[in-house]
Write a protein that holds these residues in place. Structure first.
Motif, short mmCIF file in Angstrom:
data_model
loop_
_atom_site.label_atom_id
_atom_site.label_comp_id
_atom_site.label_asym_id
_atom_site.label_seq_id
_atom_site.Cartn_x
_atom_site.Cartn_y
_atom_site.Cartn_z
N TYR A 123 -4.31 16.03 -6.60
CA TYR A 123 -2.86 15.86 -6.55
C TYR A 123 -2.14 17.20 -6.32
CZ TYR A 123 -3.26 11.10 -8.47
OH TYR A 123 -3.54 9.77 -8.67
N LEU A 142 -2.24 3.30 -7.87
CA LEU A 142 -0.80 3.02 -7.87
C LEU A 142 -0.20 3.58 -6.57
CD1 LEU A 142 1.36 1.87 -9.88
CD2 LEU A 142 1.91 4.24 -10.39
N PRO A 143 -0.05 2.71 -5.56
CA PRO A 143 0.23 3.22 -4.21
C PRO A 143 1.54 3.99 -4.07
CG PRO A 143 -0.38 0.90 -4.15
CD PRO A 143 -0.19 1.26 -5.58
N ASN A 144 2.60 3.59 -4.77
CA ASN A 144 3.89 4.25 -4.58
C ASN A 144 4.08 5.47 -5.47
OD1 ASN A 144 5.33 2.65 -2.58
ND2 ASN A 144 5.19 0.99 -4.07
N GLY A 145 3.18 5.67 -6.42
CA GLY A 145 3.42 6.71 -7.41
C GLY A 145 4.41 6.26 -8.47
N PHE A 146 4.81 5.00 -8.40
CA PHE A 146 5.59 4.39 -9.49
C PHE A 146 5.30 2.91 -9.51
CE2 PHE A 146 8.46 4.62 -5.77
CZ PHE A 146 8.79 3.28 -5.60
N PHE A 148 1.31 9.02 -11.88
CA PHE A 148 0.34 9.15 -10.79
C PHE A 148 -0.98 8.52 -11.20
CE2 PHE A 148 3.23 12.58 -9.64
CZ PHE A 148 3.26 12.48 -8.26
N TYR A 149 -1.51 7.68 -10.37
CA TYR A 149 -2.87 7.19 -10.54
C TYR A 149 -3.34 6.67 -9.18
CZ TYR A 149 -6.97 5.90 -13.12
OH TYR A 149 -8.25 5.85 -13.58
N PRO A 150 -4.62 6.85 -8.86
CA PRO A 150 -5.06 6.50 -7.50
C PRO A 150 -4.84 5.03 -7.12
CG PRO A 150 -6.70 7.87 -8.58
CD PRO A 150 -5.67 7.53 -9.62
N ASP A 189 0.22 11.62 -2.14
CA ASP A 189 -0.69 12.16 -3.14
C ASP A 189 -2.06 12.46 -2.57
OD1 ASP A 189 -1.57 9.60 -2.65
OD2 ASP A 189 -1.25 8.85 -4.68
N ALA A 236 6.50 10.56 -4.33
CA ALA A 236 5.30 10.52 -5.18
C ALA A 236 4.12 9.92 -4.44
CB ALA A 236 5.60 9.71 -6.45
N ARG A 237 4.39 9.09 -3.41
CA ARG A 237 3.30 8.43 -2.69
C ARG A 237 2.48 9.41 -1.86
NH1 ARG A 237 6.78 4.25 0.53
NH2 ARG A 237 7.78 4.27 -1.50
N VAL A 290 -4.18 10.35 -1.51
CA VAL A 290 -5.18 9.33 -1.81
C VAL A 290 -5.39 8.38 -0.63
CG1 VAL A 290 -5.74 7.35 -3.29
CG2 VAL A 290 -4.80 9.44 -4.29
N ARG A 291 -4.31 7.85 -0.05
CA ARG A 291 -4.47 6.78 0.94
C ARG A 291 -4.30 7.25 2.38
NH1 ARG A 291 -1.83 5.91 -2.99
NH2 ARG A 291 0.08 6.46 -1.91
N TYR A 292 -3.45 8.23 2.61
CA TYR A 292 -3.18 8.65 3.98
C TYR A 292 -2.58 10.05 3.93
CZ TYR A 292 1.30 6.89 2.33
OH TYR A 292 2.41 6.65 1.57
N THR A 348 0.83 -1.21 0.00
CA THR A 348 0.00 0.00 0.00
C THR A 348 0.86 1.26 0.00
OG1 THR A 348 -0.13 0.04 2.42
CG2 THR A 348 -1.89 -1.11 1.26
N GLY A 349 2.18 1.07 -0.13
CA GLY A 349 3.08 2.22 -0.26
C GLY A 349 3.13 3.09 0.99
#
Lengths: 480, 487
Positions: free
Chosen positions: B342, A87-91, A83-85, B324, B321-322, B326-328, A43-44
């Motif tokens: 973003y 994609l937890p790490n952003g890569f 970036f995409y929702p 963002d 990058a994480r 979205v998750r936390y 989940t990054g």
């Protein structure tokens, strides 16, 4: 305007058949509640680091070897940034240069009746993204990360394909090979085997490639065919009308049967690949390679040939090779009952459909190969009629009971005993005087009706040939 | 009478072993000192008072366990280490309410060795900075002069040790973030070899440079802290598969056994007069004691700052990058669309230095610039490695200043990032190389500010590096205690 011909290349994604994800210990796959197969790594979360699943590397190397490619003893992971929702790490962690596998090929039937080798460019490992679930009703998007981090291989072909038929055959052959090798479970409906299609048109005979469209994420062979045919028509029409094909990423809408632009080159991602600093180079030793080579089963063509020599039909062979574990099951049963044709028929008509329905693997079926062999034996020995065997099968499959014991207990053995048979004959003759009269008057076709009545009386246990012969005899005796 | 908070780590350990005082007494003394000095130096983002006291009482109940290296010793950890029970913020607004679901390997090992984690210390946001002024929660003050910076990015860690809040701390060093604040605050700081200490659970800045390490009042104390956390960890694939020697009980070195290489490019650099004066004197003391000092050359060092900021920013741009929304972590409320979620989240959640390095890193990795910047910088990294390797063939360790200037007044360089980047010249080449480094206080300037010097060693040479550090400590003047107004 000169005639145009399509140039097609594929990027196939196959989910590797591993127990856990590529970079953590979460289970890979399985339909469970959203966001239950997740941890800090997939989940990054801040501070988490990846650690490579060794089994995924072995499977990727196995696929490479089976496809005649070269396994690189040294390969690298790279970060592919976007970036995409989901994609937890952003890569995405993928491989750029060098990948685990280079080269190789797979042949398909060519239009002229010969074979055509489709060259492979590369095979690399990467992790899958999660899923966005759009809740239209409440106008919001939910994210499920169960799939995030699941291991994939991407197999990239050279642009060697020139029709939807070739592309579909390539994919079916590749699918069946990877499933047989147990590199992937290959369940299409689960998205475990999916592909992107690159397609362009060029003047026939020219070596200059045209501008290509890339159709993303197709997960059925049929859709691949439809999408390619649609795209060929669309691009041809553009060329004919003097328009310009744009480099685009396309989505195939299978309900409308057409492709639609997702984004054009101007909006294309710059993925800013660079070596993933959290993972050391992937090393595959020569010893490991030799082990993998030795574990490879013989090529599919060799197996197909030997199965055909045993008398199996083409579609039976295909069915056995396409279903993971079916081949091993068949061979186990074959050791105990060496009549391939009868076994093959039982597998295709009864066993495989029952598996599909119950969602089990051949290995975990309670009806083991010895039981199927026993059933076949009962049939070939004439103890069980085909009808009785087929009626009995669901119970055998369900309970794993011993067919011999069950037949015994139910009194289902084929009846050849003359006096029982004569009793049924008398009953049929007495019960159908009109039909008997017609028979004696020369309408001999009515015999099959009377045999049918006899079989009904015997609940299928009568030997149909013997019954027919004895009944004829009894009717003829009535003339005198 | 000596107060408990004045003891160094070895003294604390000895006192606990002899039952001169209990873990609870020691912990309470440190907590009291921390509470009194914190308004002046602001080294901590979270004080874990209840957890610490509970652990202390528990250790006292169970009795001393000599197999646990850090039994009963109060420490702080920089707020980039994931730890349960308190927010893990990395000094960022983006993570101001973020609670980690797991603990860093370093934290787990510290706890397993019986350490008591008293507080999480302030740092520049995501460890990017040299002054702790880029913390979203305000700067930490230098214990020697509250109008000056403590250095950074592990400024809170250095200030907590130099301010006698705790006898030891853990920080991270990506381009000098342990050694430089240790020098500016007057304590000892050790950056271990890359691959010596697990990075698992440490919020990443530059993944191929980041390394966790200890800060303490003596080199020997740093050795003890390193001992507790070093070594293989299945959760960090970049760790070296290398045995961990005994860092605590090494044979003491004699001064005349040591040859130190002095890089010409550093010693001839434009050093602040106070720094130059203290280091001249420090060098004389070494020569007088019989150490062999030779001049060495690092010909490519002038490219180090550029190469480091390209490579570290490239890694940082994707490591961050994480964040963002979205998750936390922080999320822009009611964004118009995904792009706005973003951009607004990151504009608000991330501070100016983090954004600057993300932009720089994104640029150098972009199509068309990768070859000119990222690849070139990676080649320069190799050249600098070669330079340092070659210099280390002629001596046991390299000896260099840590910072060309002493701690500077708060706010001096906030609008001048390039000058601040250049100030890392004497620390970051070691991170490009990967070897270990030890920053030791060399003395106090006339301005009453500490000046430090550092030793660089070959990869995995920490044991002898610490021994060499003890030689320098024994020859150089011991710093007095900084005077901190207490409330």
């Amino acid at each position: 305007m000169s005639e145009m011909e399509p140039v097609i290349g594929l990027e196939v994604h196959a989910q590797l058949n591993t127990r856990t994800k590529l970079f953590c210990a979460c289970p890979a796959g399985g339909s469970v509640e959203p966001n239950t197969h997740i941890c800090e790594i997939c989940t990054g979360q801040p501070g988490a680091l990846p650690r490579l699943n060794g089994r995924a590397v072995e499977l990727a190397a196995k696929a490479t070897l089976a496809l005649g490619g070269q396994v690189n003893g040294y390969s690298l992971f790279a970060r592919k940034n976007y970036f995409y929702p989901d994609l937890p790490n952003g890569f995405q962690t993928s491989q750029l240069d060098p990948p685990i596998g280079t080269g190789g090929s797979l042949s398909v039937a060519a239009g002229d009746g010969g074979r055509k080798a489709i060259r492979l460019n590369r095979i690399h490992m990467e992790d899958d993204a999660g899923k966005c679930v759009h809740d239209e009703k409440r106008d919001r998007t939910l994210i499920d990360l169960n799939r995030a981090g699941v291991p994939l291989i991407e197999i990239v072909t050279e642009p060697d394909l020139s029709s939807s038929r070739e592309a579909m055959e390539f994919l079916k052959t590749l699918h069946s090979l990877l499933v047989r090798l147990e590199v992937t479970k290959g369940r299409l409906e689960e998205g475990e085997f999916r592909c992107d299609v690159n397609i362009s048109l060029k003047p026939k005979g020219s070596s200059v490639l045209g501008v290509r469209g890339e159709i993303k994420n197709l997960n059925s062979f049929k859709f691949v065919g439809q999408a390619i045919d649609y795209e060929i028509r669309r691009q041809s029409a553009l060329y004919e009308s003097g328009g310009r094909v744009e480099q685009q990423t396309l989505h195939f809408d299978h309900l409308k049967g057409e492709t639609r632009a997702l984004r054009s080159k101007e909006e294309a991602h710059d993925y800013r690949y660079f070596p993933q600093p959290d993972l050391p180079p992937v090393l595959v030793s020569r010893v490991k390679l030799r082990e993998i080579v030795q574990s490879l089963p013989p090529p599919a063509d060799t197996i197909k040939e030997s199965y055909k020599e045993l008398g199996l039909k083409e579609d039976t062979v295909t069915a056995l090779l396409d279903r993971p574990g079916a081949q091993a099951y068949f061979e186990e049963a074959f050791k105990r009952f060496p009549e391939a044709k009868r076994l093959g028929t039982l597998m295709v008509e009864l066993f495989l459909p029952a598996l599909r329905q119950s969602g089990t693997d051949p290995q975990s079926a309670v009806m083991g190969p010895a039981k199927l062999a026993a059933l076949a034996r009962l049939m070939s020995d004439g103890v069980l009629t085909k009808k009785a065997a087929y009626d009995l099968f669901p119970e055998l499959f369900e309970t794993g009971a011993d067919p011999r014991q069950l037949v015994e207990a139910r009194g289902l053995s084929r009846v050849r005993d003359e006096s029982t048979l004569q009793g049924w004959i008398m009953e049929v003759i007495a019960g159908h005087p009109e039909e008997v009269k017609k028979y004696l008057a020369g309408q001999t076709k009515i015999l099959s009706f009377l045999v049918g009545q006899l079989m009904r009386l015997s609940r299928g246990t009568a030997d149909p040939q013997k019954a027919s012969a004895s009944l004829t005899q009894a009717l003829e005796d009535l003339r005198s | 009478m000596t107060q408990l908070w004045q003891l160094n780590l070895a003294q604390c350990s000895e006192g606990l072993k002899n039952k001169d005082f209990s873990v609870t007494e020691l912990t309470e003394a440190c907590l009291k000192r921390l509470t009194e000095t914190e308004p002046a130096i602001k080294s901590c983002l979270a004080v874990l008072e209840d957890q610490a006291l509970e652990t202390a009482r528990d250790l006292d109940r169970r009795g001393n366990d000599s197999s646990r290296l850090l039994w009963g010793l109060p420490l702080t950890v920089k707020d980039v280490f994931c730890l349960k029970g308190a927010p893990t913020t990395a000094g960022s607004r983006q993570l101001s309410d973020y609670y980690s679901v797991f603990e860093a390997t370093v934290v787990r090992r510290l706890k397993a060795h019986g350490a008591i984690i008293l507080a999480k210390t302030n740092c520049d946001e995501f460890a990017m900075g040299s002054s702790t002024e880029f913390s979203a929660f305000g700067p930490t003050r230098n214990p020697w002069d509250r109008q000056r910076v403590p250095g950074g990015s592990s400024g809170g860690a250095a200030a907590s040790v130099a301010g006698f809040q705790v006898p030891g701390a853990f920080g991270t060093d990506t381009g000098g973030s342990i050694r430089q604040p240790a020098a500016l605050c007057g304590c000892v700081g050790l950056k271990p070899t890359y691959g010596r200490v697990s990075r698992y659970g440490i919020i990443a800045y530059g993944s191929s440079f980041d390394q966790a390490g200890p800060l303490a009042r003596t080199a020997a104390d740093c050795g003890r802290l390193l001992q507790a956390v070093a070594g293989p960890d299945a959760y960090d694939a970049t760790l070296a598969d290398c045995p961990v020697p005994d860092f605590v009980n090494q044979r003491p070195l004699k001064p005349n056994e040591l040859t130190l290489g002095l890089p010409r490019q550093f010693w001839n650099a434009d050093l602040h007069p106070q720094v130059a004066k203290v280091l001249d004197e420090a060098r004389n003391l070494l020569t007088k004691a019989g150490l062999n000092l030779i001049e060495v050359d690092l010909p490519n060092i002038k490219y180090a700052v550029a190469a480091y900021y390209i490579l570290a920013s490239a890694e940082a741009s994707t490591n961050l990058a994480r964040y963002d929304g979205v998750r936390y972590g922080f999320r822009q409320p009611d964004p118009g669309d995904l792009m706005e979620l973003y951009t607004k989240t990151r504009q608000t959640g991330l501070g100016p230095e983090a954004r600057r390095r993300i932009l720089l890193g994104t640029f150098v990795l972009s199509s068309g610039y990768y070859e000119a910047y990222y690849r070139k910088a990676a080649q320069v990294r190799r050249l600098i490695k070669n330079d340092i390797e070659a210099a280390l063939t002629r001596c046991h360790f390299l000896l260099a200043p840590v910072s060309a200037i002493p701690a500077w007044p708060l706010g001096s360089f906030l609008d001048d990032p390039l000058t601040v980047y250049q100030m890392d010249l004497m620390t970051l080449p070691l991170n490009l190389y990967g070897g270990p480094g030890l920053s030791v206080p060399a003395g106090l300037g006339d301005d009453n500010l500490p000046v430090g010097a550092q030793l660089w060693g070959k990869p995995m040479s920490e044991a002898s590096l610490i021994s060499a550090g003890r030689v320098l400590e024994s020859l150089w003047p011991k710093l007095p205690e900084p005077q901190i107004p207490v409330i």
